[in-house]
Write an enzyme that holds these catalytic residues in place. Structure first.
Site, PDB file in Angstrom:
ATOM      1  N   GLU A  59     -76.214 -30.419  -6.450  1.00 62.39           N
ATOM      2  CA  GLU A  59     -75.180 -31.916  -7.168  1.00 62.39           C
ATOM      3  C   GLU A  59     -75.321 -32.339  -6.867  1.00 62.39           C
ATOM      4  O   GLU A  59     -74.886 -33.847  -7.180  1.00 62.39           O
ATOM      5  CB  GLU A  59     -74.229 -30.393  -6.950  1.00 62.39           C
ATOM      6  CG  GLU A  59     -73.263 -31.699  -8.071  1.00 62.39           C
ATOM      7  CD  GLU A  59     -72.957 -31.624  -9.535  1.00 62.39           C
ATOM      8  OE1 GLU A  59     -73.518 -31.310 -10.103  1.00 62.39           O
ATOM      9  OE2 GLU A  59     -71.592 -33.032 -10.029  1.00 62.39           O
ATOM     10  N   GLU A  66     -77.352 -40.338 -10.430  1.00 64.29           N
ATOM     11  CA  GLU A  66     -76.878 -40.251 -11.579  1.00 64.29           C
ATOM     12  C   GLU A  66     -75.745 -41.886 -11.487  1.00 64.29           C
ATOM     13  O   GLU A  66     -75.411 -42.735 -12.418  1.00 64.29           O
ATOM     14  CB  GLU A  66     -76.209 -39.542 -12.327  1.00 64.29           C
ATOM     15  CG  GLU A  66     -75.102 -39.126 -11.481  1.00 64.29           C
ATOM     16  CD  GLU A  66     -74.577 -38.313 -12.613  1.00 64.29           C
ATOM     17  OE1 GLU A  66     -74.337 -38.016 -13.838  1.00 64.29           O
ATOM     18  OE2 GLU A  66     -73.285 -37.184 -12.235  1.00 64.29           O
ATOM     19  N   CYS A 104     -51.580 -34.028 -21.086  1.00 64.01           N
ATOM     20  CA  CYS A 104     -51.028 -34.822 -21.964  1.00 64.01           C
ATOM     21  C   CYS A 104     -50.700 -36.126 -21.920  1.00 64.01           C
ATOM     22  O   CYS A 104     -50.006 -35.960 -20.641  1.00 64.01           O
ATOM     23  CB  CYS A 104     -50.027 -33.599 -22.534  1.00 64.01           C
ATOM     24  SG  CYS A 104     -50.557 -32.319 -23.218  1.00 64.01           S
ATOM     25  N   TRP A 126     -53.010 -32.654 -25.030  1.00 67.67           N
ATOM     26  CA  TRP A 126     -54.359 -32.185 -24.828  1.00 67.67           C
ATOM     27  C   TRP A 126     -54.021 -30.355 -24.940  1.00 67.67           C
ATOM     28  O   TRP A 126     -53.674 -30.421 -24.231  1.00 67.67           O
ATOM     29  CB  TRP A 126     -54.249 -32.673 -23.560  1.00 67.67           C
ATOM     30  CG  TRP A 126     -55.534 -32.072 -22.665  1.00 67.67           C
ATOM     31  CD1 TRP A 126     -55.559 -30.906 -21.836  1.00 67.67           C
ATOM     32  CD2 TRP A 126     -57.009 -32.534 -22.547  1.00 67.67           C
ATOM     33  NE1 TRP A 126     -56.828 -30.517 -21.236  1.00 67.67           N
ATOM     34  CE2 TRP A 126     -57.757 -31.986 -22.211  1.00 67.67           C
ATOM     35  CE3 TRP A 126     -57.608 -32.867 -23.080  1.00 67.67           C
ATOM     36  CZ2 TRP A 126     -58.826 -32.010 -21.600  1.00 67.67           C
ATOM     37  CZ3 TRP A 126     -58.981 -33.485 -23.215  1.00 67.67           C
ATOM     38  CH2 TRP A 126     -59.327 -32.597 -22.276  1.00 67.67           C
ATOM     39  N   HIS A 147     -93.319 -25.396   1.545  1.00 72.12           N
ATOM     40  CA  HIS A 147     -93.922 -25.442   0.935  1.00 72.12           C
ATOM     41  C   HIS A 147     -94.567 -26.200  -0.212  1.00 72.12           C
ATOM     42  O   HIS A 147     -95.218 -26.404  -0.843  1.00 72.12           O
ATOM     43  CB  HIS A 147     -93.498 -23.810  -0.738  1.00 72.12           C
ATOM     44  CG  HIS A 147     -93.129 -22.564   0.611  1.00 72.12           C
ATOM     45  ND1 HIS A 147     -93.640 -22.244   1.457  1.00 72.12           N
ATOM     46  CD2 HIS A 147     -91.776 -21.682   0.823  1.00 72.12           C
ATOM     47  CE1 HIS A 147     -93.765 -20.784   1.729  1.00 72.12           C
ATOM     48  NE2 HIS A 147     -91.942 -20.984   0.944  1.00 72.12           N
ATOM     49  N   LYS A 153     -75.336 -36.309  -8.262  1.00 69.25           N
ATOM     50  CA  LYS A 153     -74.027 -37.042  -7.911  1.00 69.25           C
ATOM     51  C   LYS A 153     -74.835 -38.805  -7.739  1.00 69.25           C
ATOM     52  O   LYS A 153     -74.394 -39.529  -7.962  1.00 69.25           O
ATOM     53  CB  LYS A 153     -73.277 -36.972  -7.261  1.00 69.25           C
ATOM     54  CG  LYS A 153     -72.105 -35.721  -7.982  1.00 69.25           C
ATOM     55  CD  LYS A 153     -71.693 -36.759  -8.994  1.00 69.25           C
ATOM     56  CE  LYS A 153     -70.913 -36.148 -10.501  1.00 69.25           C
ATOM     57  NZ  LYS A 153     -72.050 -34.585 -11.207  1.00 69.25           N
ATOM     58  N   ASN A 175     -45.737 -31.496 -20.941  1.00 68.89           N
ATOM     59  CA  ASN A 175     -47.094 -31.720 -20.741  1.00 68.89           C
ATOM     60  C   ASN A 175     -47.099 -30.630 -19.333  1.00 68.89           C
ATOM     61  O   ASN A 175     -45.888 -30.399 -18.631  1.00 68.89           O
ATOM     62  CB  ASN A 175     -47.377 -33.148 -19.804  1.00 68.89           C
ATOM     63  CG  ASN A 175     -48.177 -33.114 -19.098  1.00 68.89           C
ATOM     64  OD1 ASN A 175     -49.196 -32.177 -19.621  1.00 68.89           O
ATOM     65  ND2 ASN A 175     -49.046 -33.594 -18.298  1.00 68.89           N
ATOM     66  N   GLY A 176     -47.374 -29.482 -19.581  1.00 68.72           N
ATOM     67  CA  GLY A 176     -48.165 -28.705 -18.791  1.00 68.72           C
ATOM     68  C   GLY A 176     -48.276 -27.404 -19.444  1.00 68.72           C
ATOM     69  O   GLY A 176     -48.269 -27.338 -20.163  1.00 68.72           O
ATOM     70  N   ARG A 230     -55.303 -40.702 -20.307  1.00 63.04           N
ATOM     71  CA  ARG A 230     -55.440 -38.852 -19.954  1.00 63.04           C
ATOM     72  C   ARG A 230     -56.343 -38.312 -21.254  1.00 63.04           C
ATOM     73  O   ARG A 230     -56.197 -37.130 -20.574  1.00 63.04           O
ATOM     74  CB  ARG A 230     -53.905 -38.881 -20.036  1.00 63.04           C
ATOM     75  CG  ARG A 230     -52.795 -39.133 -19.586  1.00 63.04           C
ATOM     76  CD  ARG A 230     -51.732 -39.618 -19.235  1.00 63.04           C
ATOM     77  NE  ARG A 230     -51.081 -38.636 -18.843  1.00 63.04           N
ATOM     78  CZ  ARG A 230     -51.148 -37.951 -17.741  1.00 63.04           C
ATOM     79  NH1 ARG A 230     -50.443 -39.239 -16.453  1.00 63.04           N
ATOM     80  NH2 ARG A 230     -50.290 -36.556 -17.461  1.00 63.04           N
ATOM     81  N   LYS A 254     -71.337 -39.723 -21.475  1.00 62.83           N
ATOM     82  CA  LYS A 254     -70.150 -38.585 -20.458  1.00 62.83           C
ATOM     83  C   LYS A 254     -70.693 -37.297 -21.712  1.00 62.83           C
ATOM     84  O   LYS A 254     -69.953 -36.047 -21.047  1.00 62.83           O
ATOM     85  CB  LYS A 254     -68.665 -38.962 -21.154  1.00 62.83           C
ATOM     86  CG  LYS A 254     -67.690 -37.855 -20.550  1.00 62.83           C
ATOM     87  CD  LYS A 254     -68.047 -38.053 -18.896  1.00 62.83           C
ATOM     88  CE  LYS A 254     -67.496 -36.787 -18.669  1.00 62.83           C
ATOM     89  NZ  LYS A 254     -67.469 -36.254 -17.036  1.00 62.83           N
TER      90      LYS A 254
HETATM   91  C1  AGP Z   1     -72.429 -35.027 -14.777  1.00 60.90           C
HETATM   92  O1  AGP Z   1     -72.324 -35.187 -13.698  1.00 60.90           O
HETATM   93  C2  AGP Z   1     -73.257 -35.211 -15.923  1.00 60.90           C
HETATM   94  N1  AGP Z   1     -71.731 -35.891 -15.946  1.00 60.90           N
HETATM   95  C3  AGP Z   1     -73.840 -34.601 -16.802  1.00 60.90           C
HETATM   96  O2  AGP Z   1     -74.475 -33.397 -15.869  1.00 60.90           O
HETATM   97  C4  AGP Z   1     -73.128 -33.031 -17.863  1.00 60.90           C
HETATM   98  O3  AGP Z   1     -72.776 -32.360 -16.661  1.00 60.90           O
HETATM   99  C5  AGP Z   1     -74.297 -32.683 -18.166  1.00 60.90           C
HETATM  100  O4  AGP Z   1     -74.583 -33.313 -19.465  1.00 60.90           O
HETATM  101  C6  AGP Z   1     -73.148 -31.213 -19.125  1.00 60.90           C
HETATM  102  O5  AGP Z   1     -71.820 -31.952 -19.606  1.00 60.90           O
HETATM  103  P1  AGP Z   1     -70.495 -30.443 -20.084  1.00 60.90           P
HETATM  104  O6  AGP Z   1     -70.054 -30.182 -18.543  1.00 60.90           O
HETATM  105  O7  AGP Z   1     -70.073 -31.129 -20.904  1.00 60.90           O
HETATM  106  O8  AGP Z   1     -72.023 -30.056 -21.307  1.00 60.90           O
END
Ligand code: AGP
Length: 609
Positions: free
Chosen positions: A481, A488, A2, A74, A504, A485, A98-99, A27, A604
């Site tokens: 992961e 992407e 928030c 939020w 393999h 990173k 906020n909290g 935020r 996002k």
């Molecule tokens: C991760 O860095 C990406 N932005 C993407 O893989 C993301 O994790 C995926 O689209 C899932 O999103 P969500 O966690 O909001 O469901």
């Protein structure tokens, strides 16, 4: 998180507060509101959704007030709605927060017994009524101080009384709050950007500090009510820079938030000394836990990777079989399900169409549906039978970082909670693990303090066209992961495999142009992963080894090495190797001058299948 604002000065309060809140939009929020004194009472206007909706609601409002409080919410307790939006009011008191107030239920019971009426589902409203109760026999500052002393949890508050329209009281604990020091005008705010219109001089309130703002100045006291002095500081940030807290990008800011978001994710869920984990949100599951046949974890991208970690945690501590699938592939499977199968969707945004649709399919096949989400009131959290929120705060950067560690932590706590309910793990073991967890934020800070070594190595490899990431056991999902990173945000091609899989097939790829990042901090698998290191070096590949500090004296020779603080349990290393992977990808992308927060082709939240 928030956004909180409180203003007293000479400008129109509504305009100044709305402008301040607009600088806190980054935020993330789902409703907003403002309160200004009005003829012995308050004029309070609130609206769901974006600030423009609040501006529309204020269009015909005429006020000359030059003091007031405002908020962008939020949602954490109670869905986004006008009645749950802040400010919240009692008889004379208006307040924004906020909290998270962990003991709001017991305070609410006490206040109901005193005859107070509640109009919202929020935890915050108890603070307004409790302040009102203390205000009957105390100054406003003292009433807020006494209220704060009763509250458990986190808060950043700005409070006003209709009887004293020229005064704002502000206080904080475990949530940020600063005081902007203008000339004859002052603003309490969650973050610097909100007050840059009126000043560049600030005081940062320390834990449990209280501030009383009037046009003549700011009075500061500590939690005991004793006067304190806090050194003002000057900022020369431009507003846009300030939204990132002084960081170059939201991604770096969010990487650095992880010591705090780890704490926020655990807040109210653990009692380490007693070895207790609380998931009140899942209590409805307890009667059927003994009949639980298996758990299915579903997610996409980073949330799929955290689910892979969750599988290892839950199998280890709850002794129940866990299946993990990408949500998109799950939807094609003819998987038999029934009411004794718990399907948990893991999603930061709570809006990922693949995950939402997979959960709907699982429900149609008779499974019990739960969600681990970061956004209250999101589609996935609203449709699930049970929801645990990760409380990582809004994640702005497209590349997910703090959400991943919060998801992994939540799944770890869920493993312990299930383990206790199924009598597979004793409270002594749980207590030791929870105490280990409490050390993680400081270990992350140590890693962040040594970021320059990771940056230096990333710059060496920035022109590499291909990368291999490998790990074993708990660091296998970290390899996946880390590769995601790197892909992407730097657009460098990266593959990830279980280290044992290389021989393999994938090892055919390796030569001196194909470096390998090897996550090797875990004693239990060290012998095997050290021999994997020899395998890849024998093919001429350069190796970046990620080891525990305890290995600094003896580790297999490799081109570059990164050390993480020692952990007693291998599962704890996942929170630290993640930071290495995040920083390595970040500095690779920065070295290539990529748009880290908004990478090409990505959104996002992927709200389409
Ligand atoms: C991760 O860095 C990406 N932005 C993407 O893989 C993301 O994790 C995926 O689209 C899932 O999103 P969500 O966690 O909001 O469901």
């Amino acid at each position: 998180m928030c956004g909180v604002v409180g203003y007293v000065g000479t400008r129109n309060a509504v305009d100044t507060i709305i402008s301040g809140l607009s600088k806190l939009e980054y935020r993330g929020y789902d409703s907003a509101g403002v309160a200004v004194p009005d003829n012995g009472d308050f004029l309070i206007v609130r609206a769901v959704g974006k600030l423009d909706n609040l501006r529309k609601a204020l269009k015909d409002v005429k006020t000359t007030a030059t003091a007031g409080i405002g908020h962008t919410r939020w949602a954490t307790h109670g869905k986004p709605s006008e009645t749950n939006a802040h400010p919240h009011k009692s008889t004379h008191i208006a307040l924004v927060h906020n909290g998270i107030i962990e003991n709001f239920s017991e305070l609410k019971t006490e206040l109901l017994g005193l005859g107070y009426k509640f109009s919202s589902d929020t935890d915050t409203e108890v603070l307004a009524h409790l302040t009102e109760e203390y205000y009957k026999t105390n100054s406003l500052l003292e009433a807020v101080r006494l209220t704060a002393a009763r509250a458990r949890g986190s808060y950043a508050l700005t409070v006003m009384s209709a009887r004293e329209p020229d005064k704002i009281v502000a206080t904080r604990r475990d949530a940020p709050l600063l005081i902007g020091i203008g000339s004859g005008e002052y603003m309490a705010a969650s973050d610097i950007p909100a007050a840059l219109d009126i000043t560049r001089d600030f005081i940062r309130l320390e834990e449990n500090d209280l501030a009383e703002l009037t046009r003549t100045g700011v009075k500061l006291v500590n939690k005991d009510g004793r006067d304190v002095h806090r050194e003002p500081f000057h900022v020369d940030w431009e507003p846009e820079m300030a939204e990132k807290g002084g960081f170059d990008t939201f991604m770096l800011k969010e990487i650095y938030e992880q010591p705090r978001t780890i704490v926020d994710t655990m807040r109210g869920k653990i009692v380490p000394d007693e070895g207790k984990v609380f998931f009140g949100e899942f209590d409805g599951l307890v009667p059927s836990i003994d009949k639980l046949e298996r758990i299915v974890l579903l997610g996409c991208g980073t949330s799929w990777h955290s689910s892979l970690l969750g599988k290892l945690f839950i199998e280890k501590y709850a002794h129940i079989s866990v299946e993990v699938d990408t949500a998109s592939e799950f939807s094609h499977r003819e998987l038999p399900l029934n009411k004794n199968v718990l399907v948990i969707g893991v999603s930061q945004s709570g809006e990922t169409a693949d995950t939402r649709n997979a959960l709907r399919l699982a429900r149609a096949r008779g499974a019990v549906i739960a969600a681990i989400c970061n956004v209250v009131g999101s589609s996935i959290s609203s449709e699930a039978d049970y929801v645990i929120y990760t409380h990582a705060g809004p994640e702005i950067s497209v590349a997910s970082t703090k959400a991943f560690t919060s998801q992994a932590l939540t799944l770890f706590l869920l493993a312990l909670w299930l383990g206790e309910k199924r009598e597979k793990v004793d409270s002594k073991t749980t207590s030791g693990l929870l105490l280990d967890l409490l050390r993680i934020p400081d270990k992350i800070k140590q890693l962040l303090d040594n970021k320059d070594e990771i940056k230096r190595i990333a710059e060496i490899y920035k022109d590499t066209k291909n990368f291999m990431y490998i790990g074993r056991n708990f660091t296998c999902p970290i390899a996946l992961e880390g590769a995601l990173k790197l892909k992407e945000i730097s657009y460098i091609h990266a593959e990830a495999y279980p280290a044992g899989e290389l021989k393999h097939g994938p090892i055919a790829l390796l030569d001196d142009s194909f470096p390998v990042m090897i996550f090797a901090p875990d004693i239990k698998v060290q012998e095997k992963i050290f021999s994997n290191m020899q395998e890849v070096k024998a093919r001429g590949a350069k190796v970046i080894g990620v080891f525990s500090e305890r290995n600094r004296a003896n580790f297999p020779a490799c081109e570059n090495q990164i050390f993480i603080p020692d952990c007693d349990k291998e599962e704890m290393t996942t929170f630290l190797t993640t930071i290495v992977a995040q920083l390595f990808a970040y500095y690779s992308a920065q070295a290539l001058d990529k748009d880290v927060d908004k990478p090409r082709n990505l959104a996002k939240s992927v709200t389409v299948e």
